[in-house]
Each structure stands twice: as C-alpha cells, then as structure tokens.
Design an enzyme around this catalytic site. Structure first.
Site, PDB file in Angstrom:
ATOM      1  N   HIS B 271      38.258  32.920  37.484  1.00 50.25           N
ATOM      2  CA  HIS B 271      39.261  33.875  36.905  1.00 50.25           C
ATOM      3  C   HIS B 271      39.615  34.386  37.898  1.00 50.25           C
ATOM      4  O   HIS B 271      40.152  35.141  37.975  1.00 50.25           O
ATOM      5  CB  HIS B 271      39.502  33.251  35.623  1.00 50.25           C
ATOM      6  CG  HIS B 271      39.949  34.186  34.035  1.00 50.25           C
ATOM      7  ND1 HIS B 271      40.945  33.602  33.806  1.00 50.25           N
ATOM      8  CD2 HIS B 271      39.882  35.445  34.674  1.00 50.25           C
ATOM      9  CE1 HIS B 271      40.938  35.260  33.763  1.00 50.25           C
ATOM     10  NE2 HIS B 271      40.643  36.484  33.445  1.00 50.25           N
ATOM     11  N   GLU B 272      38.305  35.172  37.917  1.00 55.46           N
ATOM     12  CA  GLU B 272      38.458  36.639  38.847  1.00 55.46           C
ATOM     13  C   GLU B 272      38.925  35.709  40.073  1.00 55.46           C
ATOM     14  O   GLU B 272      39.219  37.015  40.241  1.00 55.46           O
ATOM     15  CB  GLU B 272      36.701  37.174  38.350  1.00 55.46           C
ATOM     16  CG  GLU B 272      36.462  37.496  37.581  1.00 55.46           C
ATOM     17  CD  GLU B 272      37.484  37.915  35.974  1.00 55.46           C
ATOM     18  OE1 GLU B 272      37.885  38.916  36.368  1.00 55.46           O
ATOM     19  OE2 GLU B 272      37.255  37.919  34.932  1.00 55.46           O
ATOM     20  N   GLU B 301      47.609  37.990  35.070  1.00 55.44           N
ATOM     21  CA  GLU B 301      46.777  36.594  34.385  1.00 55.44           C
ATOM     22  C   GLU B 301      47.240  35.168  35.172  1.00 55.44           C
ATOM     23  O   GLU B 301      46.430  34.258  34.744  1.00 55.44           O
ATOM     24  CB  GLU B 301      46.680  37.022  32.725  1.00 55.44           C
ATOM     25  CG  GLU B 301      46.286  35.926  31.940  1.00 55.44           C
ATOM     26  CD  GLU B 301      44.709  36.485  31.940  1.00 55.44           C
ATOM     27  OE1 GLU B 301      44.619  37.453  32.350  1.00 55.44           O
ATOM     28  OE2 GLU B 301      43.838  35.836  31.405  1.00 55.44           O
TER      29      GLU B 301
END
Lengths: 508, 508
Positions: B271-272, B301
């Site tokens: 995700h990061e 996002e």
C-alpha cells in the site's frame, strides 16, 4: 517598530528572537543528522537546498539591524550591571557573535561556502591519490578567503586570532603558542623515553574479532552506565562519528564498528558520550541563549576527552567493566589478563594518523598543525613547502616520517573546509580535562574507588554543577580559574601522562 | 517592491517563492518523519516548537499579500490562455490554496490546532476506556470550529463541500453521495451473499509465526520488485504506517511487523509502496509547483490501493512471489497450497474495525463515516446520537453491531484531529484504482501474464505516463475521463469485487 526604550522590553524581545533563531539552527541540525545517518543517497541535492535555506533564514534573522539595536539597548542599561549575571553573559556572547556575523559581507560568506564544498571534494579526491599538487590550489583559495575573513573581522596582533576566537573565545595565537611551547618539549621528551623503554603494548588483543552487534550492546551499556540518558538521546551509526545537540531532550551521537579493532567504536562512543553529557547537562530553561550553551570547543572537548581517556582508559573503569567485556567478547578476551588489557588500551607509540593516535602523541599532532596553519595564514609558509614542513616536524616531534602525503598533510578534512584555527581546541580540551579531573579528585574524593564500583554519578554530578549547568556564564579561562583556582597550564596533563608512562613503560 | 508589470516576471517570482515554501514544507516533513521513527521520547516538546515554527514561517509566506498580487498578475495574462498548459495548472491550484489559506483568520487556525491536539489526546484516552461521553464535548468543539471554517471558506450548497474540497478538489457532498449511493446497495447485497455462501477463507494460515526479520526482507524484495527505488527512499518501522515525500529523491515509507499476522505488514508495505511510486514518479523539475504535485488524496489512494489489492492480492502476483514466500517462511507455509493462500489473503467478512477490514467491506465502513460526518457537520445528527447511529448503520450495512464504542464510533483518529471530509477519499481511491486498472489492462495488454513473470514495469510505466508525470495538470475527474474515457463510476470496482466473489465464494 521602534526599538523599545525600556531595556527590559528590549531584552525580552531579544530573548524571543534568539530562541527562534536557535530553533531554526536546531532544525538544520536535524537535517544534518539525518543526512549522515539515514538519508537515501538520491536525496543529496534536495537536502543541500533545505540546509542552505535554513542557513539563509537563520543568518538573515541573526544579522538584522533590529537585533543590533536590541543588543545595544540592553548593553547600555543597568541590566548588565552585574558582570557575572545571566543577562551580562547573554549580551556579552550575543554581541561577540553579532559583530562577527555582521562584519562578514554576504558575498564573502557565500564565496566561502561555495569554495569549501568544492575544496573538500578536491581534498577527498587528492587524498585518495595522495596527490598534494592537486589539492594545493584549493588550499591557496581557502587561505586567500580566510585572510579576507580575518581582515573583515579584525584583530590586534595576528590574523590567526580572528579565526581562533570563534572556536575558543579569548584565546590568541600568542596565548596558545605559549601554552603549547610549554607542553611540547616535555612531551617530545616523554615520547622519546617511552619508545626507548623497549616495552611494547600487546595491541594484538584489540585486533581480534569483536562482533559489531556485541560491540554496540557493550558500548550502549557503558554510555548508559556513565550517565547518558537514552530517553533524551540516541546512538546510531555513521561514517564519521559525531555528537549533535538537536535541542532540549534530544542529543544524538554516532559511531562506526570495526570488527577487527575494539578501540575505535568503544572509546569513540565514550568520547561522544562526554560531549553528549555536556549537552544533556546544559540548563534547558536557558535554551537558545548563551547562558544555556556550551562555553567553547575546548571546554566541550575537555568533557569528551575526560570520559574517553581519564575515565575510560583508567584501571578503575575496567575493574568494573572487565567482567561485562568478557561476557560480551568471550572469544577475544579468553586468557587476557586485566593488566594486558590495560596496557593494550593505553598503548603509546608514534604513528602517522592523528585520529588513530594515542593519548600522549595526539597532542604533538595537534601542535604541529597549529604551527603550520598559523604560518600558512600569515604567509610565513608557502603552500608549496607544506609537505616538507609537515614531514620535517613529524620527524622532529615523533621521530617518524610519512611515506606519502595521504598519511601526511592531506590526512585531515579541516583545512579544506576552511576550519583554520580549530585544531588547537583539541589539545586545549586535553589540558582542561586534566585540570578539571585533578580538581574533581580533590572535591569528590575517591573517584577511582567509585569507578571500580561502577559509580560514575559523583563525577558527573560534579561536572554538572561546575561546568554543564553554567552554560556560557564564564569564558574558558575564567571557568578553569573558578573551578581549579589555576589558569590554563600543561602541568596536570603532563603529570597524568607521566604517571601512566611510569606505570606501563617504567619511564617518566 | 512593486508587483512586476510583466506577467512573466511575476510568474518567475511566484515560482521561486512557491519552491521555497515547498522546501520549508519538506523540512517540516523531515521533522515529522523523524518524530515517528527515531526521535527520542524526551524530545517531544522541542519537536513541537520546531514544527510550529516551520508551520508559521510557511503560512506567513504563503498568505502574504505579495503572493496574491503575483497570482493575480499572472491569471489576468495570456500566460494562462491554454487551460491545459502547465502555467494554467500552477495558477489554478495556487489560487485555490491561496484563497483557502487567506480566508481563514489566524486566530481560527491557531484555535483549531490547539483544540485538535487536546482533542486527539482526549480521544486517545476515551478510546482506551471505550468512554464516548468523555470524548463527546471535544467532538462538539471540533465540529463547532469546523463549521466556522466552512463559513470562512464559503460554499454553495452544503458546508461539507468546504471541507471535502481541500482533500478532493471538485467533489461535493452531492457528487460523493450520488457515487456512494450507487455503490452501497450492490455492496451490501454482495457482502450478504458472501456471508450466506457458507464458505470461509482459511485465515489461520496468515496467523502462524512470521518472524519480523523475514517479513521485512520479503516486503523489501516485493517493494523493490514492483519498482520502489531504494536509492531515493527508505522503509522504516513506526507505530502508524505512512509514506512521506521529503522532496525530489527522498520518499520514505514505514510499516510495523506483527509476527502473528502476515497480512498487516506485507500488504501495508505494498500500500505505502503505491503511494511512494506515485511520489517517485512526480516530475522532479516541477518540484514545489502544483504541476509537480499529486492531484488529490483520492488519486493518491488509487495508487496505493491498486498495488495493495489489484496487484498484490491477485493470483498472478503470487504465481511469482509464492516461491519467495515459501523460502522466507518455510514453517508457516509448509503444506499451504497456492489456492489456500490466495483465498486467505482475499478473505471477505464483516468486521468491526475499518483498518483491518477486507477489500470489499472496507468501502461500507467508509460510506457509513461519510454519511455520519456530513450529518454531524450539518447538525442533522447530534453528537449525543452518534453511537446509536453508528451501530445502527453497522447492523444495516454489515450485519454486525459493535460491542462497545472503542470498536465503534471511537475507533478512528480522524474526527478528533479535525479531519472531517477526509474519509470519502478512501473509497474514491478504490473506485479510481479499479477504473485505472481496467484501462491499463486494455492499454498494456496481459498484465496478469506480466505479474506472473515478476514483470511490473509495464503497469508502472503506464501509471508513470498517464498519472504520475502529470502532476496536478488535471483535476481528479478530468484525469479519469482523459485516461479511461469515462467519468468516476462504481462499475469497475463492483465488477472486480464480484469477479473475486464468484471465484472464491461462488456468488456474484
């Protein structure tokens, strides 16, 4: 906004501004710490932009005419009537800094920082190749700019004074020379006797395998034991070890681990811990003001050298730490007696590299640099003749001659970065350390007995009271006089080194 | 200094100033990164001083009348004639920010930041005790200030728009509501069918022992494989994982390792990494300008969720990584088939905590928060009735009811910190991610085949070209329209979730 006519108002405004400038400086220190520890390589350019913006904002604010007016308003008032008062100290030191900063034209400051970056790069390349000729034009440029700086700042007798004063307030070339001359003969003599004694320390013990993780754990234990507060600080790894004060509650130090040599990291950490203890002991409520700042590089160095050498290389220290060392390094220390260990960590022998040299010969490395940099600055020595002069003095003071300039006059980064006038503070630190330590023994009592029990709090408490908590209240010379009743002198250091030489080499 | 009459002069001055303000912002980010990773606890107070000074300097410069004059000089000139040009984008977005910043009185900004600190503290305490009544007065205070902020900023229909717009430019309560309403019914329906299927993923596989060091190594390998440039970034550990852009060449992310649960760190890092790849792909020569900045939180996002879910939870991804996973965790993965693993990491089940929820139910958590925060802000819902409304909706959307408020309306930090209008960007990100991914498959071809070979460069190249390199050239809606030919819509996400539900749960 007109300058407040009430000096107390002026002082309050000055304090507020100085504190904000200090916060900006502390942010620059965070950037620098990060750069040396964790920053990814690709960030170099942007980090330079960040650092130079902070430097510019800080410089603009510190050199503003308003600040000068505020200082003047206070220094002509009864607020500074007591020369030993906090306000007097804050005004005295702020004035020093302000005058120096405003005397330097922005163009010169910019040119110096530009040349210093390029010159350091050239030095780094030249050292790799041991090619002094490649570095020499850069050294000339640096010296040229430094001479301009001296002219701008002003001096009475010797241009060198204008540079030295920023590192060690109050010292001059003449005063340092007098101190160092008194030290040199006896030191050269002592080193000669040690070499002539025929005894050689069992250095090999320190060159066995010391796993990095165990070194780190042991160094942390020692730093904590002597008083470093890890709740308000850190220990990390970097190429060049340092200690930095990032603000109240934030003092960070670094080291590097060589698995084939014990002494580098361990005594390096004790050294940085000495700096760190000073920083952690400064009065937090005076943060950002001279009253909450360290006195000088020499006094700072006195703290690092005290913990590294006077404490860390003492028999008593190892009475306490030897069992822990044996547990940390069971293989390396198998069969090693306490005597052998003590001798190994107190090895004295002439060597080429200052940063790797021992407690005794170290000072001769410094003396040599002081003499040469002063001569260079005054044009008494041409950069053409530097390598020869260097090697000649090495031969004279230490009896050895560098085989190349990389291990001679190219070994230190200082001159390439414009740090001329800095070297003397190293030996001043050793001298102050010995004087303070001698006094601490008188005031605190049986230091060695305490160390042997692992009790370092009495010495630290004494340093906290006498030195750390005082900030810049006194100049270095005033401080040593107040604490020991004596002026700066080589006696204590010589006595200490002779005592050890007598013990280990049978000479004195 | 008079404003330059030549708009090009004005633009150059504006660019210079915006870049310096960005550098100041990036310094604040270094301080924040350090605070969350390595800063010693004792430094907290001083760090707050450093951060607030940087915030103040940055705010003062960004809201200066001069900046407003420069913007005005350019926006009335032919320089912005091409609405798709870089200058137009820079002026459009700087104007947005400038207006918002100058509309908020300093007193309100200060009061908000003061209340937010206290309110977060109160929230943290209240959550520990699951005592909503203790937090409620603080939520009232925050809402009161946020309503004032809405009045200052201005809005057309709904005060909520004034808050949402800063996170997702162009979106309004009405537009988000329309999108979310179209998503809600089908999602609730899909979740119901999954629960009703009687099939349950073998979650236990993920809860075996996964040593932290092996997790870290494996996560690093995956981040590097998908394209994270460690020469220009880092991965560290922190309590709350995040990704931060510290400037060109410096993008850092963090995670935390739970040895008894594989998915947290690994998918957290993916995700990061998605965020980081976006940051690393922004045009460096446009740094400090909107043209070099990310579009919105929703678009950001979309990048993180794409790599976490659409890539990282795909069969093809694990075709490549399963052998490495088996080598990294030989014990935990002994006897685990690829099918079982794929099912485990794609488990869908209603749960209480948003941050721990799966790809499908996650959006219902977000929808609920959007509905409630909008109602709170408009005074359609009293804070008295919040826990009841929360639990009622949890029952309605997910069929479960929180046993206490800690696992209900007290679980998120957002509202206590004043981040109202932020939640929708999470689901907008999921929607954009699915739409982009669908288009990438059309444009790039056999993504799954590439993933299975460990080749993520084609997808990353596509994202670089279509999204990362564009900076803020387009608004979020313009961007999705340009790339996919379609407006924001729930179709792609629903199709993706249904496909997986069909495959794993036999429902759709």
């Amino acid at each position: 906004m007109p300058t407040p006519t009430d000096p107390r108002q002026a002082y309050l405004e000055l304090v507020k501004e100085l504190r904000e400038i200090a916060v900006i400086g502390s942010i620059a220190s965070v950037l620098s710490w990060d750069e040396q520890t964790y920053m990814p390589p690709g960030a170099t350019d942007h980090r330079a932009n960040q650092a130079s913006l902070m430097a510019r904002i800080s410089h603009e604010r510190f050199t503003s005419p308003r600040l000068g007016e505020l200082i003047a308003a206070v220094e002509q008032s009864p607020l500074v009537a007591d020369p030993q008062g906090d306000i007097a100290a804050n005004i005295r030191e702020t004035r020093r800094d302000y005058d120096r900063s405003t005397k330097l034209p922005a163009s010169l400051v910019e040119e110096m920082s530009r040349v210093e970056v390029l010159s350091q790069q050239a030095w780094s390349d030249a050292r790799k190749k041991s090619d002094y000729a490649e570095f020499r034009p850069w050294l000339d440029k640096v010296l040229h700019l430094k001479r301009q700086e001296c002219q701008c700042v002003g001096f009475k007798d010797d241009p060198y004074d204008a540079l030295l004063d920023q590192y060690e307030p109050g010292e001059t070339a003449t005063s340092v020379r007098a101190t160092f001359e008194a030290l040199r003969g006896p030191l050269v003599d002592l080193v000669g006797k040690i070499v002539g004694s025929g005894r050689v320390a069992p250095l090999e013990i320190l060159q066995r395998n010391y796993p990095a993780a165990a070194q780190e754990k042991f160094a942390r234990e020692a730093a904590r034991a002597v008083g470093f507060n890890f709740n308000e600080g850190r220990l990390d790894t970097s190429v060049h070890p340092f200690c930095t004060h990032l603000g109240p509650g934030d003092v960070r130090m670094t080291t590097r681990y060589d698995e084939a040599y014990f002494a580098d990291a361990f005594f390096g950490v004790l050294h940085e811990t000495g700096h760190a203890l000073y920083n952690q002991g400064l009065p937090k409520d005076q943060y950002g003001l001279p009253r909450g700042d360290d006195v000088s590089l020499g006094i700072h160095e006195s703290q690092s050298r005290m913990w590294e050498n006077l404490v860390g290389r003492s028999r008593a220290f190892w009475k306490h730490f030897m069992p822990q060392a044996r547990a940390a390094f069971p293989q390396a220390l198998a069969g090693v007696t306490e005597d052998a260990w003590y001798f190994a960590i107190n090895d004295v022998r002439p060597s080429l590299i200052r940063t790797e040299s021992d407690e005794t010969t170290y000072n001769l490395h410094v003396l040599l640099r002081f003499e040469l940099e002063r001569a260079l600055l005054r044009n008494d020595l041409s950069t053409n003749d530097l390598p020869g002069a260097w090697n000649e003095r090495m031969e004279k003071y230490l009896g050895i001659e560098p085989p190349d300039d990389a291990r001679g006059c190219l070994q230190d980064i200082h001159w390439s970065g414009g740090a001329i006038g800095y070297f003397p503070t190293y030996t001043l630190g050793n001298l102050y350390a010995a004087q303070f330590f001698e006094q601490a023994r008188k005031d605190v009592g049986d230091l060695e007995g305490q160390f042997a029990r692992g009790d370092f709090a009495p010495l630290l408490g004494w340093l906290r009271e006498k030195i750390h908590s005082q900030g810049m209240k006194y100049t270095p010379r005033q401080l040593v006089m107040r604490i020991t009743g004596q002026d700066l002198a080589p006696t204590a250091l010589l006595a200490h080194l002779r005592r050890k030489a007598g013990e280990l080499y049978g000479v004195s």
